[in-house]
Design a protein around this motif. Sequence first.
Motif, PDB file in Angstrom:
ATOM      1  N   PRO A 141       0.803  -1.224   0.000  1.00 62.33           N
ATOM      2  CA  PRO A 141       0.000   0.000   0.000  1.00 62.33           C
ATOM      3  C   PRO A 141       0.836   1.275   0.000  1.00 62.33           C
ATOM      4  O   PRO A 141       0.318   2.348  -0.275  1.00 62.33           O
ATOM      5  N   CYS A 142       2.128   1.159   0.329  1.00 58.13           N
ATOM      6  CA  CYS A 142       2.961   2.344   0.494  1.00 58.13           C
ATOM      7  C   CYS A 142       3.215   3.028  -0.848  1.00 58.13           C
ATOM      8  O   CYS A 142       3.483   2.356  -1.847  1.00 58.13           O
ATOM      9  N   PRO A 143       3.190   4.366  -0.893  1.00 63.74           N
ATOM     10  CA  PRO A 143       3.486   5.088  -2.135  1.00 63.74           C
ATOM     11  C   PRO A 143       4.963   5.442  -2.262  1.00 63.74           C
ATOM     12  O   PRO A 143       5.325   6.406  -2.938  1.00 63.74           O
ATOM     13  N   HIS A 144       5.825   4.673  -1.606  1.00 66.99           N
ATOM     14  CA  HIS A 144       7.264   4.953  -1.624  1.00 66.99           C
ATOM     15  C   HIS A 144       8.006   3.738  -1.080  1.00 66.99           C
ATOM     16  O   HIS A 144       7.400   2.814  -0.516  1.00 66.99           O
ATOM     17  N   ASP A 145       9.332   3.756  -1.244  1.00 60.07           N
ATOM     18  CA  ASP A 145      10.185   2.702  -0.707  1.00 60.07           C
ATOM     19  C   ASP A 145      10.917   3.159   0.555  1.00 60.07           C
ATOM     20  O   ASP A 145      11.815   2.462   1.036  1.00 60.07           O
ATOM     21  N   GLU A 146      10.544   4.309   1.078  1.00 61.45           N
ATOM     22  CA  GLU A 146      11.200   4.837   2.275  1.00 61.45           C
ATOM     23  C   GLU A 146      10.656   4.151   3.535  1.00 61.45           C
ATOM     24  O   GLU A 146       9.706   3.371   3.474  1.00 61.45           O
ATOM     25  N   ALA A 147      11.260   4.470   4.663  1.00 58.96           N
ATOM     26  CA  ALA A 147      10.795   3.914   5.938  1.00 58.96           C
ATOM     27  C   ALA A 147       9.359   4.362   6.212  1.00 58.96           C
ATOM     28  O   ALA A 147       8.941   5.458   5.803  1.00 58.96           O
ATOM     29  N   CYS A 148       8.587   3.514   6.892  1.00 57.33           N
ATOM     30  CA  CYS A 148       7.207   3.857   7.222  1.00 57.33           C
ATOM     31  C   CYS A 148       7.188   5.097   8.117  1.00 57.33           C
ATOM     32  O   CYS A 148       7.903   5.156   9.123  1.00 57.33           O
ATOM     33  N   PRO A 149       6.376   6.109   7.770  1.00 54.45           N
ATOM     34  CA  PRO A 149       6.356   7.344   8.560  1.00 54.45           C
ATOM     35  C   PRO A 149       5.527   7.265   9.839  1.00 54.45           C
ATOM     36  O   PRO A 149       5.547   8.186  10.647  1.00 54.45           O
ATOM     37  N   LEU A 150       4.786   6.171  10.030  1.00 57.22           N
ATOM     38  CA  LEU A 150       3.946   6.045  11.219  1.00 57.22           C
ATOM     39  C   LEU A 150       4.793   5.776  12.457  1.00 57.22           C
ATOM     40  O   LEU A 150       5.817   5.088  12.397  1.00 57.22           O
ATOM     41  N   GLU A 151       4.336   6.304  13.585  1.00 55.98           N
ATOM     42  CA  GLU A 151       5.030   6.097  14.851  1.00 55.98           C
ATOM     43  C   GLU A 151       4.089   5.419  15.836  1.00 55.98           C
ATOM     44  O   GLU A 151       2.884   5.711  15.872  1.00 55.98           O
ATOM     45  N   ALA A 152       4.631   4.499  16.628  1.00 49.52           N
ATOM     46  CA  ALA A 152       3.835   3.805  17.649  1.00 49.52           C
ATOM     47  C   ALA A 152       3.191   4.841  18.568  1.00 49.52           C
ATOM     48  O   ALA A 152       3.781   5.880  18.854  1.00 49.52           O
ATOM     49  N   PRO A 153       1.948   4.585  19.013  1.00 49.92           N
ATOM     50  CA  PRO A 153       1.207   3.324  18.903  1.00 49.92           C
ATOM     51  C   PRO A 153       0.408   3.156  17.597  1.00 49.92           C
ATOM     52  O   PRO A 153      -0.380   2.228  17.491  1.00 49.92           O
ATOM     53  N   ASP A 154       0.598   4.033  16.625  1.00 44.91           N
ATOM     54  CA  ASP A 154      -0.111   3.908  15.349  1.00 44.91           C
ATOM     55  C   ASP A 154       0.492   2.756  14.541  1.00 44.91           C
ATOM     56  O   ASP A 154       1.675   2.424  14.708  1.00 44.91           O
ATOM     57  N   TRP A 155      -0.307   2.174  13.686  1.00 43.06           N
ATOM     58  CA  TRP A 155       0.198   1.132  12.789  1.00 43.06           C
ATOM     59  C   TRP A 155      -0.653   1.108  11.530  1.00 43.06           C
ATOM     60  O   TRP A 155      -1.808   1.526  11.524  1.00 43.06           O
ATOM     61  N   CYS A 156      -0.063   0.639  10.441  1.00 39.95           N
ATOM     62  CA  CYS A 156      -0.740   0.621   9.144  1.00 39.95           C
ATOM     63  C   CYS A 156      -1.519  -0.676   8.978  1.00 39.95           C
ATOM     64  O   CYS A 156      -0.939  -1.769   9.031  1.00 39.95           O
ATOM     65  N   HIS A 157      -2.819  -0.542   8.809  1.00 49.94           N
ATOM     66  CA  HIS A 157      -3.661  -1.708   8.547  1.00 49.94           C
ATOM     67  C   HIS A 157      -4.917  -1.236   7.843  1.00 49.94           C
ATOM     68  O   HIS A 157      -5.195  -0.032   7.762  1.00 49.94           O
ATOM     69  N   PHE A 158      -5.671  -2.198   7.315  1.00 56.51           N
ATOM     70  CA  PHE A 158      -6.843  -1.873   6.518  1.00 56.51           C
ATOM     71  C   PHE A 158      -8.002  -2.775   6.929  1.00 56.51           C
ATOM     72  O   PHE A 158      -7.822  -3.722   7.709  1.00 56.51           O
ATOM     73  N   SER A 159      -9.175  -2.479   6.419  1.00 57.06           N
ATOM     74  CA  SER A 159     -10.367  -3.239   6.780  1.00 57.06           C
ATOM     75  C   SER A 159     -11.159  -3.579   5.522  1.00 57.06           C
ATOM     76  O   SER A 159     -11.346  -2.716   4.659  1.00 57.06           O
ATOM     77  N   GLN A 160     -11.583  -4.834   5.418  1.00 59.52           N
ATOM     78  CA  GLN A 160     -12.391  -5.274   4.287  1.00 59.52           C
ATOM     79  C   GLN A 160     -13.678  -5.906   4.810  1.00 59.52           C
ATOM     80  O   GLN A 160     -13.638  -6.856   5.580  1.00 59.52           O
ATOM     81  N   ARG A 161     -14.817  -5.376   4.377  1.00 61.14           N
ATOM     82  CA  ARG A 161     -16.112  -5.960   4.773  1.00 61.14           C
ATOM     83  C   ARG A 161     -16.463  -7.105   3.819  1.00 61.14           C
ATOM     84  O   ARG A 161     -16.279  -7.000   2.610  1.00 61.14           O
TER      85      ARG A 161
END
Length: 322
Positions: free
Chosen positions: A214-234
């Motif tokens: 899902p990332c639009p780049h090859d750089e390090a993930c910009p999110l910082e704990a306690p946040d995290w990257c995830h998605f939801s599918q119904r």
Amino acid sequence: MISPDLPAELKAALDARLQGFSRNEAASRAAAISRTYRDGGGSGTIKSETDALAYALARMPATYAAVAASLNALVEIRPDFAPTSLLDIGAGPGTASWAAAQALSSLQRFVLLDANASLRALALELAGTRLREAHYELGPARKLLADAERADLVVASYMIGEIDEAERTALARLMWEKAGEALVIVEPGTPAGYARIIALRAQLIAAGAHVAAPCPHDEACPLEAPDWCHFSQRLSRSRAHMQVKGAEVPFEDERFAYVALTRTPIASHPSRVLAQPVVGKAEVTAKLCTPSGLSIAKIPRRAKADYARARRWRWGDAVTGA
């Protein structure tokens, strides 16, 4: 883009296997298997036909939905991707292979690898028309993968959490070696699942991979704990699915984390919506991962066309012009 719901042929095959099968027994076994997974265990507790079917009824729909969403994201970014061969690592009952067969009509050769004999037996019974010629090998993933032929697409769904860190690192290296063009890894949408994805993402970028989604780049993930990257599918729940899960509503929201890696760099990346946007009377507020990093976009109502477009954004969407 394919639907998150199981294909009609697979639903029919599962329903046929349910004939004469105790739903109460399936529900009991599914609950026990789910507890094992939540406690960090794996598919080793699935030791019988009953266990395998209970697992498929409880988990196959949600796993399919997550893999389908991940493959949809890859195809959206790489509409030219037309693989002819697939390696499905930790294939279980064949869920990821079914999703890939639906998402990528170009696929002709399917090779599935897993160490669980009960899940393999069920996968072969459920194979259907599209996967009838699939080759399913039984044994340890790393050993089988080392001996496997390269495939255009390699998929590992909900399996790297079952092995330790050293084994994950070695397996990821092998998966990338065997991926002719693309590798897709899907894990539960928990902080631990995200951490595993991010660690393998960094390892494989260092080995020459490029992130397609899902990332639009090859750089390090910009999110910082306690946040995290995830998605939801119904996804929809069948009556049998509801009974096995002990559920009262006819749908389920599967939270998942994933990464799709390719050998070919992506020429132009869209941004990714990281949470459901907040639609207000004055503006739409959206949390985005952009090619230049994390952004909180605010699209005012006075920008009518942009506002109308942003109102349609959904969590997980790839978006441009933000």
